[in-house]
Design an enzyme around this catalytic site. Structure first.
Site, PDB file in Angstrom:
ATOM      1  CD  GLN A  54      -3.451   0.503  41.966  1.00  0.00           C
ATOM      2  OE1 GLN A  54      -4.600   0.095  42.052  1.00  0.00           O
ATOM      3  NE2 GLN A  54      -2.551   0.206  42.878  1.00  0.00           N
ATOM      4  CG  HIS A  86       1.117  -4.766  50.991  1.00  0.00           C
ATOM      5  ND1 HIS A  86       0.579  -6.028  50.937  1.00  0.00           N
ATOM      6  CD2 HIS A  86       0.368  -4.004  50.156  1.00  0.00           C
ATOM      7  CE1 HIS A  86      -0.463  -6.028  50.120  1.00  0.00           C
ATOM      8  NE2 HIS A  86      -0.615  -4.814  49.632  1.00  0.00           N
TER       9      HIS A  86
HETATM   10  O1  PAF Z   1      -3.408  -1.423  44.978  1.00  0.00           O
HETATM   11  C1  PAF Z   1      -4.289  -1.421  45.858  1.00  0.00           C
HETATM   12  O2  PAF Z   1      -4.225  -2.124  46.862  1.00  0.00           O
HETATM   13  C2  PAF Z   1      -5.493  -0.517  45.686  1.00  0.00           C
HETATM   14  O3  PAF Z   1      -5.889  -0.436  44.366  1.00  0.00           O
HETATM   15  C3  PAF Z   1      -5.292   0.891  46.287  1.00  0.00           C
HETATM   16  C4  PAF Z   1      -4.209   1.651  45.553  1.00  0.00           C
HETATM   17  C5  PAF Z   1      -4.950   0.783  47.749  1.00  0.00           C
HETATM   18  C6  PAF Z   1      -6.593   1.698  46.154  1.00  0.00           C
HETATM   19  O4  PAF Z   1      -7.644   1.089  46.819  1.00  0.00           O
END
Ligand code: PAF
Length: 279
Positions: free
Chosen positions: A153, A37
């Site tokens: 995603q 992150h």
């Molecule tokens: O990847 C994640 O942490 C989640 O899927 C996101 C993109 C924050 C959506 O809740």
């Protein structure tokens, strides 16, 4: 660093920034932040004037209520991590702030929605795109940053952006790995010492495929990768595939420009995903 809990406060904070034509980046997260992150925040900082990070454990994307319940929520540590990373704004709404009423949601994300993760976690990407659309509406970022670890995603979010014709650039950022190769994930804390060791087979199998991509056929590569995983105790394979990076369908043509190997497996009680771009 400003910590904001309501949509109204977020909008009024961002309004003058937008009027001033500053570039705004959004890094959506569910908290339990790790170096992966932080790398998203750092990349965002290089490309935007203001970085907004959201922390919201989105209930609509969980297909298993137990998974939602046990999702880690180390808020104080997360805020410290973001402060140290130099994040400008943290948006941390409650569930009722994001979902004042239950919502029925369905958009066409294309056939890839139902493959791989979509097959194992039905409705997952409707939930993900639902919350990301809300975050996009509230933040109106110029750019949004996501980790490549959730390869599907990123694809689904790009499809959602295309569906609504949103003027937001989606940026996929490289996977950050531990020194031994394990892809960083908020779920790794659930791994026992033995699971942690066994989980390494996922990145090893992916590296094997990448390293031998020019030497073996795709069929042979997948077969050998699956054997490696199947031979590892405590690891239950959901899928290992060499796929077309746009359709997520199995790819047999090595000359295609966008090929990715994707894996998902249960390691002990924890389900992990990982991937590697092959060309
Ligand atoms: O990847 C994640 O942490 C989640 O899927 C996101 C993109 C924050 C959506 O809740």
């Amino acid at each position: 660093m400003k910590v904001i809990n309501t949509i109204a406060a977020l909008k009024s904070l961002l309004e003058p920034i937008k009027l001033d034509q500053q570039k705004v980046a959004l890094v959506p997260t569910m908290g339990a932040l790790h170096k992966g992150h932080v790398s998203l925040i750092n990349i965002a900082q290089q490309q935007a004037d203001v970085v907004v990070c959201s922390i919201f454990v989105n209930p609509t994307q969980f297909t298993d209520p137990k998974d939602l319940e046990k999702y880690p929520r180390p808020l104080e540590d997360d805020l410290k991590t973001l402060e140290e990373a130099g994040c400008d704004v943290v948006f941390m709404p409650s569930v009722t702030e994001m979902y004042p009423e239950p919502e029925v949601w369905h958009i066409d994300l294309g056939p890839a929605e139902f493959l791989l993760e979509g097959e194992f976690r039905k409705g997952h990407y409707q939930g993900v795109t639902q919350v990301v659309k809300k975050l996009f509406d509230y933040v109106s970022p110029d750019l949004a940053f996501f980790g490549q670890k959730d390869f599907q995603q990123v694809l689904m979010i790009k499809n959602m952006v295309a569906h609504f014709n949103l003027p937001i650039q989606i940026i996929s950022c490289p996977i950050i790995r531990e020194d031994d190769g394990l892809a960083m994930s908020s779920r790794n804390i659930h791994l026992s010492a033995a699971d942690r060791k066994n989980a390494l087979v996922l990145s090893r199998a992916l590296s094997f495929v990448k390293d031998n991509f020019s030497k073996l056929s795709i069929v042979e590569l997948v077969e050998k990768a699956k054997v490696l995983i199947d031979e590892t105790p405590g690891v239950e394979l959901d899928y290992f595939i060499v796929a077309n990076g746009e359709t997520l369908l199995p790819e047999n043509d090595k000359s295609h420009h966008d090929i990715v190997a994707l894996v998902a497996a249960k390691v002990g009680e924890t389900r992990l995903i990982d991937n590697m771009i092959l060309n």
